[in-house]
Scaffold this active site. Sequence first.
Site, PDB file in Angstrom:
ATOM      1  N   PHE A 239     -12.759  -7.456  12.893  1.00  0.00           N
ATOM      2  CA  PHE A 239     -11.556  -7.867  12.167  1.00  0.00           C
ATOM      3  C   PHE A 239     -11.185  -6.800  11.139  1.00  0.00           C
ATOM      4  O   PHE A 239     -12.003  -6.369  10.337  1.00  0.00           O
ATOM      5  CB  PHE A 239     -11.803  -9.209  11.471  1.00  0.00           C
ATOM      6  CG  PHE A 239     -10.633  -9.680  10.655  1.00  0.00           C
ATOM      7  CD1 PHE A 239      -9.434 -10.026  11.271  1.00  0.00           C
ATOM      8  CD2 PHE A 239     -10.721  -9.768   9.276  1.00  0.00           C
ATOM      9  CE1 PHE A 239      -8.343 -10.461  10.521  1.00  0.00           C
ATOM     10  CE2 PHE A 239      -9.643 -10.203   8.517  1.00  0.00           C
ATOM     11  CZ  PHE A 239      -8.450 -10.552   9.148  1.00  0.00           C
ATOM     12  N   GLN A 240      -9.925  -6.375  11.178  1.00  0.00           N
ATOM     13  CA  GLN A 240      -9.368  -5.349  10.305  1.00  0.00           C
ATOM     14  C   GLN A 240     -10.133  -4.026  10.388  1.00  0.00           C
ATOM     15  O   GLN A 240     -10.306  -3.322   9.393  1.00  0.00           O
ATOM     16  CB  GLN A 240      -9.299  -5.852   8.850  1.00  0.00           C
ATOM     17  CG  GLN A 240      -8.283  -6.972   8.671  1.00  0.00           C
ATOM     18  CD  GLN A 240      -7.940  -7.254   7.225  1.00  0.00           C
ATOM     19  OE1 GLN A 240      -8.748  -7.048   6.324  1.00  0.00           O
ATOM     20  NE2 GLN A 240      -6.732  -7.740   6.988  1.00  0.00           N
TER      21      GLN A 240
ATOM     22  N   LYS B 207     -18.002  -1.404   4.109  1.00  0.00           N
ATOM     23  CA  LYS B 207     -18.248  -2.438   3.113  1.00  0.00           C
ATOM     24  C   LYS B 207     -19.707  -2.492   2.678  1.00  0.00           C
ATOM     25  O   LYS B 207     -20.008  -2.649   1.482  1.00  0.00           O
ATOM     26  CB  LYS B 207     -17.813  -3.802   3.656  1.00  0.00           C
ATOM     27  CG  LYS B 207     -17.916  -4.925   2.624  1.00  0.00           C
ATOM     28  CD  LYS B 207     -17.306  -6.223   3.117  1.00  0.00           C
ATOM     29  CE  LYS B 207     -17.335  -7.300   2.030  1.00  0.00           C
ATOM     30  NZ  LYS B 207     -16.691  -8.554   2.485  1.00  0.00           N
TER      31      LYS B 207
ATOM     32  N   GLU C 103       0.821  -1.213   0.000  1.00  0.00           N
ATOM     33  CA  GLU C 103       0.000   0.000   0.000  1.00  0.00           C
ATOM     34  C   GLU C 103       0.856   1.266   0.000  1.00  0.00           C
ATOM     35  O   GLU C 103       0.474   2.280  -0.580  1.00  0.00           O
ATOM     36  CB  GLU C 103      -0.934   0.022   1.223  1.00  0.00           C
ATOM     37  CG  GLU C 103      -2.052  -1.007   1.170  1.00  0.00           C
ATOM     38  CD  GLU C 103      -1.676  -2.344   1.772  1.00  0.00           C
ATOM     39  OE1 GLU C 103      -2.559  -3.219   1.882  1.00  0.00           O
ATOM     40  OE2 GLU C 103      -0.489  -2.512   2.140  1.00  0.00           O
TER      41      GLU C 103
ATOM     42  N   MET D  70      23.539   9.858   5.088  1.00  0.00           N
ATOM     43  CA  MET D  70      23.254  11.125   5.747  1.00  0.00           C
ATOM     44  C   MET D  70      23.334  10.987   7.266  1.00  0.00           C
ATOM     45  O   MET D  70      23.775  11.902   7.962  1.00  0.00           O
ATOM     46  CB  MET D  70      21.874  11.644   5.331  1.00  0.00           C
ATOM     47  CG  MET D  70      21.616  13.077   5.760  1.00  0.00           C
ATOM     48  SD  MET D  70      22.781  14.265   5.024  1.00  0.00           S
ATOM     49  CE  MET D  70      22.001  14.549   3.430  1.00  0.00           C
TER      50      MET D  70
END
Length: 570
Positions: free
Chosen positions: A122-123, A172, A60, A481
Amino acid sequence: MTNETTTPSEEHITGSEVLLRGLLQEGVECVFGYPGGNVLYIYDAMVHQPEFKHILTRHEQGAIHAADGYARSTGKVGVCLATSGPGATNLVTGIATAYMDSVPLVIITGNVSTAVMGTDAFQEADIISITMPITKHNYMVRNVHDLPRIIHEAFFIANTGRKGPVVIDIPKDVTHQRMAYRPAETVRLRGYHGAPEPNPAEMDALLQAIAEARKPVIIAGGGVVYSNSSQELIKFVHTTRIPVATTLLGLGGFPSDDELRLGMLGHHGVYAANMAVQNADLLISIGSRFDDRVTMKLDGFAPHAKRIAHIDIDPAEIGKNVKTDLACTGDIRNLLAYANTKAQAAQTDTWLEQLQEYKVQHPLRYTDSDTVIKPQYVLEMISETTQGNAIITTDVGQHQMWTAQFYRFKHPRSLITSGGLGTMGFGFPAAIGVQVGNPDRLVVSINGDGGMQMCAQEMAICAIHQIPVKIVVLNNQVLGMVKQQQELMYERRYSQIDLSGSPDFVKLAEAYGVKGLRATNKEEAAKVWLEALQTTGPVLVEFVIPANENVYPMVLAGTPLDQMILGDGE
């Protein structure tokens, strides 16, 4: 669900189909995304929308950085899509990256069904609360009938005024609800006006200050690029004869080969630019927010400036970091267009002669070598072979600063880099989005060996879709760096910077189906780079560089801009 009167001609479709049609209506060319359970209705709807283009990234974070690169390079809104929970939270770094740099994105996330929200399903993650501090606006869609309006508003908000990311979170069940589809055509947002109306009197006051000044300097920031004001700035500068220093994100907004360009200022800015700001009697910031990497020690910044002017689209930036005497708020392009109707040459001849001496006395320099590849040499070679006409993306680190110093940017939107947040892992996936949005341009992604490993998996989609990005890895086997700061500010106490266990980048590229090349000396460097340019598909070129090379000039934290370390031993 809201009851609506429908006509026989209206089509009842699902929220997922509404979303896809809305995106197409907004002119979206490509969505970068990754599916999951709570966005499967959306992905199912794509099966029946062959004109809808979606690229499946491998993470993602790769999706949102690609959308970001697309947006920065084209000026259009970038779009990405992810599922709920970890899918959404994996976008957070990319959202913050876009927010800090004012990049227009619409981020679509799935969520659990409304019936189980708040139950730790869930999620499930409250992505609205998580992203509220790092978005321009966000939406939770609880009714499918609101979706057409929300999509249209999101694009309007993202791409007007000071641009930025907007999140649309869709449960959903909403993606499966049906409605009589009517595309949204108007936007009515109480209290939101985009860019403030310019006040001609503010610009008139600035023009008067210019007439009175003897040592004026312009700081051109990312706002010049994002407002498409480069041509107006060039005309203004050539009329007034005021020299220009650029920020990192302002590179390309004013041509690198213009005689009035001083170079980049700030933490790793060039001597002439930093000294010009420190000795200016009038400082004019255009689309720059005076961040700490530009100003360094605030109470030592521009000590001789009798007046400081700030031109910006966001009134909240005026006076935020640096006391402003002359404020000009509004769209930069409109403000400069007005100024160009009245601007006259400033009295800068003596000042320009002094600045030319600064350029001659302390130009950018490095000690070249015939036995090893110096990174500055690589950037000069890439600049010369592309004639400054490529679109360059960078990751974050030493290579980013070498690119800013040694690549000669001629055009706006030709440097795509993470400025405000400094996000490692940004450069390569951003290049994919740049190439998708600019299929006929040469796109070069310049990376360190550290940042390249953060999103290297996106090489898979370069191979699958034959996205012809030229991937450069400057490999010094160290977090460069961090090492440089530990060397100069922590008495050489090196801690956790060894990257010698990194993979063979050539073999890694080949494993993904991308051509891999390597150079260990200057002769090989020129040869493999030419081969990369002549290859039609994606190529990774690894340049092995020394670990002890530092970026100079450098201004140490807590010191003013004129206290520069110019090179080793200085």
